[in-house]
Design a protein around this motif. Structure first.
Motif, PDB file in Angstrom:
ATOM      1  N   VAL A  82       0.852  -1.192   0.000  1.00 19.15           N
ATOM      2  CA  VAL A  82       0.000   0.000   0.000  1.00 19.15           C
ATOM      3  C   VAL A  82       0.887   1.241   0.000  1.00 19.15           C
ATOM      4  O   VAL A  82       1.628   1.482   0.950  1.00 19.15           O
ATOM      5  CB  VAL A  82      -0.944   0.047   1.220  1.00 19.15           C
ATOM      6  N   GLN A 111      -4.992   2.647   4.844  1.00 17.04           N
ATOM      7  CA  GLN A 111      -4.118   1.483   4.951  1.00 17.04           C
ATOM      8  C   GLN A 111      -4.686   0.455   5.937  1.00 17.04           C
ATOM      9  O   GLN A 111      -4.638  -0.755   5.696  1.00 17.04           O
ATOM     10  CB  GLN A 111      -2.713   1.930   5.360  1.00 17.04           C
ATOM     11  N   VAL A 115      -5.795  -3.484   4.920  1.00 18.08           N
ATOM     12  CA  VAL A 115      -5.260  -4.695   5.550  1.00 18.08           C
ATOM     13  C   VAL A 115      -6.398  -5.580   6.051  1.00 18.08           C
ATOM     14  O   VAL A 115      -6.405  -6.800   5.841  1.00 18.08           O
ATOM     15  CB  VAL A 115      -4.300  -4.336   6.698  1.00 18.08           C
ATOM     16  N   LEU A 130       3.278  -1.592   4.240  1.00 12.49           N
ATOM     17  CA  LEU A 130       2.610  -0.297   4.248  1.00 12.49           C
ATOM     18  C   LEU A 130       3.632   0.810   4.010  1.00 12.49           C
ATOM     19  O   LEU A 130       4.811   0.548   3.810  1.00 12.49           O
ATOM     20  CB  LEU A 130       1.874  -0.101   5.570  1.00 12.49           C
ATOM     21  N   ILE A 153       1.170   4.825  11.698  1.00 15.56           N
ATOM     22  CA  ILE A 153       1.344   3.700  10.775  1.00 15.56           C
ATOM     23  C   ILE A 153       2.485   2.800  11.241  1.00 15.56           C
ATOM     24  O   ILE A 153       2.374   1.565  11.216  1.00 15.56           O
ATOM     25  CB  ILE A 153       1.597   4.209   9.347  1.00 15.56           C
ATOM     26  N   VAL A 171       6.904  -1.845   7.039  1.00 16.96           N
ATOM     27  CA  VAL A 171       6.561  -0.523   6.521  1.00 16.96           C
ATOM     28  C   VAL A 171       7.793   0.130   5.911  1.00 16.96           C
ATOM     29  O   VAL A 171       8.900   0.009   6.448  1.00 16.96           O
ATOM     30  CB  VAL A 171       5.947   0.372   7.623  1.00 16.96           C
TER      31      VAL A 171
END
Length: 239
Positions: A82, A111, A115, A130, A153, A171
């Protein structure tokens, strides 16, 4: 590292900038790539630029219903990336709360929702990657909102890597990248900004999308990496 040949990879936000470069990088690894974006015209342009046999879907990933429908159409797949999501810049005392909430809806909740909707279609060898950003580590003035979103995040990924194990969750945290994100500026303005930032960075330049894209491929291939934030900022956190 495992091979991505024949693996199905979904890239949300895969029609421009980092997402487009990531989609290309996965195709170079012989993966089957599915890209999604809110813009139908961007999807068409991206499929031409990417080449290969990438699938494309129009989606507003802030909507739980639309995201759920999207993954139902896609079916089983192996890796989720993403890169989509918009932030907001402005001094804390001046940026409207509504603008801040909209930014959270886009970059954080988009995001999060993605998920949740993707989980039924992944497997134990799958990965989720992410995107946050360096402002979560070193925010300049006016980046309070992005610092908050990116930090959220990063925290989400640490929690998900435990809750969703053995699915791996990581991430990518980029610094400044030469992407259409700065399309509202003139070419001269952009180059002046990039030149000024490049002089400060240890690497001596700003990133190109392909510099960041390879990290998504690495995180999908490396089966021993989870709960990790990979900072790719050219050394910006050091200055």
């Amino acid at each position: 590292m495992s091979s991505l040949k024949g693996k199905r990879v979904v890239v949300l936000g895969g029609t421009s900038g980092i997402g487009l470069a990531a989609a290309k990088a996965f195709l170079d690894e012989s993966a089957q790539v599915i890209i999604a974006s809110r813009s139908a015209s961007k999807l068409s342009d991206a499929k031409v630029k990417i080449g290969g046999n990438a699938e494309g879907y129009e989606i507003d990933f802030r909507s739980e219903e639309k995201v759920a429908d999207f993954f139902k159409k896609v079916g089983k797949f192996d890796h989720l990336v993403v890169t989509a999501g918009e932030g907001a810049m402005g001094h804390f005392s001046e940026l409207p709360v509504a603008t801040v909430r909209e930014a959270f809806d886009s970059k954080f909740w988009g995001q999060y929702i993605s998920v949740r909707a993707a989980l039924p279609y992944l497997n134990n060898e799958s990965s989720i990657t992410l995107t946050s950003g360096v402002y979560g580590v070193r925010p300049p003035q006016g980046a309070t909102t992005l610092a908050s979103i990116n930090s959220a995040i990063d925290g989400l990924v640490r929690g998900l890597s435990v809750d969703l194990a053995p699915i791996r969750v990581n991430v990518v945290s980029p610094g400044i990248v030469d992407t259409p994100l700065y399309g509202g500026m003139s070419e001269d303005q952009r180059q002046v900004m990039y030149h000024g930032i490049a002089k400060q960075l240890p690497v001596g330049r700003v990133a190109q999308p392909k510099d960041i894209a390879e990290t998504y491929v690495y995180l999908a291939k490396n089966g021993f990496t989870t709960g990790t934030s990979v900072l790719i900022d050219g050394g910006a956190h050091l200055i």
